[in-house]
Design a protein around this motif. Structure first.
Motif, short mmCIF file in Angstrom:
data_model
loop_
_atom_site.label_atom_id
_atom_site.label_comp_id
_atom_site.label_asym_id
_atom_site.label_seq_id
_atom_site.Cartn_x
_atom_site.Cartn_y
_atom_site.Cartn_z
N ILE A 34 0.80 -1.23 0.00
CA ILE A 34 0.00 0.00 0.00
C ILE A 34 0.83 1.29 0.00
N PRO A 35 1.87 1.44 0.82
CA PRO A 35 2.55 2.74 0.82
C PRO A 35 3.28 3.08 -0.47
N PHE A 36 3.57 2.09 -1.32
CA PHE A 36 4.39 2.35 -2.50
C PHE A 36 3.63 2.22 -3.82
N THR A 37 2.33 1.99 -3.79
CA THR A 37 1.60 1.81 -5.05
C THR A 37 1.61 3.07 -5.90
N TRP A 38 1.67 4.23 -5.29
CA TRP A 38 1.72 5.48 -6.07
C TRP A 38 3.04 5.58 -6.82
N LEU A 39 4.12 5.05 -6.28
CA LEU A 39 5.39 5.05 -6.99
C LEU A 39 5.33 4.14 -8.22
N VAL A 40 4.68 2.99 -8.07
CA VAL A 40 4.51 2.09 -9.20
C VAL A 40 3.67 2.77 -10.27
N GLY A 41 2.64 3.48 -9.85
CA GLY A 41 1.79 4.22 -10.80
C GLY A 41 2.58 5.27 -11.56
N PHE A 42 3.46 6.00 -10.87
CA PHE A 42 4.31 6.97 -11.55
C PHE A 42 5.23 6.28 -12.55
N GLY A 43 5.73 5.13 -12.19
CA GLY A 43 6.64 4.41 -13.07
C GLY A 43 5.95 3.88 -14.31
N GLN A 44 4.69 3.52 -14.20
CA GLN A 44 3.96 2.98 -15.35
C GLN A 44 3.52 4.05 -16.33
N VAL A 45 3.42 5.28 -15.89
CA VAL A 45 3.06 6.38 -16.79
C VAL A 45 4.08 7.51 -16.65
N SER A 46 5.34 7.13 -16.71
CA SER A 46 6.42 8.08 -16.42
C SER A 46 6.49 9.24 -17.41
N LEU A 88 -0.88 15.20 -8.56
CA LEU A 88 -0.33 14.33 -9.59
C LEU A 88 -0.67 12.85 -9.40
N VAL A 89 -0.80 12.41 -8.17
CA VAL A 89 -1.11 10.99 -7.94
C VAL A 89 -2.46 10.62 -8.56
N PRO A 90 -3.55 11.35 -8.29
CA PRO A 90 -4.82 10.98 -8.95
C PRO A 90 -4.78 11.15 -10.47
N LEU A 91 -4.06 12.16 -10.95
CA LEU A 91 -3.95 12.35 -12.40
C LEU A 91 -3.27 11.16 -13.06
N THR A 92 -2.17 10.70 -12.48
CA THR A 92 -1.46 9.57 -13.07
C THR A 92 -2.26 8.29 -12.94
N GLN A 93 -2.98 8.12 -11.83
CA GLN A 93 -3.81 6.92 -11.67
C GLN A 93 -4.94 6.91 -12.70
N ALA A 94 -5.55 8.07 -12.93
CA ALA A 94 -6.62 8.16 -13.92
C ALA A 94 -6.08 7.90 -15.33
N TYR A 95 -4.91 8.44 -15.62
CA TYR A 95 -4.32 8.21 -16.94
C TYR A 95 -3.94 6.74 -17.12
N ARG A 96 -3.43 6.10 -16.07
CA ARG A 96 -3.09 4.68 -16.15
C ARG A 96 -4.33 3.84 -16.40
N THR A 97 -5.43 4.19 -15.75
CA THR A 97 -6.69 3.48 -15.97
C THR A 97 -7.17 3.67 -17.41
#
Length: 110
Positions: A34-46, A88-97
């Motif tokens: 849980i604490p690092f999922t946002w980092l994975v999200g940033f990495g997937q839509v870098s 940026l976290v919600p923006l990147t999560q939305a873009y990844r989705t």
């Protein structure tokens, strides 16, 4: 060891510490916790993050200048940084989705 001018010692020290931290997180499968999922999200839509973050931080810094908040400059800098991550976290999560929903679109290149 000095940052400016850039020295090989400085780079080796900082990159070495970063690689040890990454190896530790990967070895114990901590990147999916849980604490690092946002980092994975940033990495997937870098590339998306790289393109959008200057605009977000420019808008936030201008807002802080207009508000003229009291306190030391470093505190305002960290405030802008944290608020920027909060945006940026919600923006990147939305873009990844969105990318996952349309895997064959041009979005896969961003």
């Amino acid at each position: 060891m000095s940052k400016a001018p850039l020295s090989l010692t400085y780079l080796a020290f900082n990159l070495g510490l970063s690689m040890f931290a990454l190896a530790f997180l990967c070895a114990f499968d901590r990147l999916e916790s849980i604490p690092f999922t946002w980092l994975v999200g940033f990495g997937q839509v870098s590339l998306f993050f790289f393109v959008i973050h200057p605009a977000v931080y420019r808008i936030l810094s201008k807002a802080v200048l207009v508000l003229n908040l009291p306190g030391p400059l470093i505190a305002r800098t960290y405030l802008v940084w944290l608020i920027g991550l909060g945006v940026l976290v919600p923006l990147t999560q939305a873009y990844r989705t969105l990318r996952r929903r349309y895997p064959q679109s041009v979005l896969r290149y961003l």
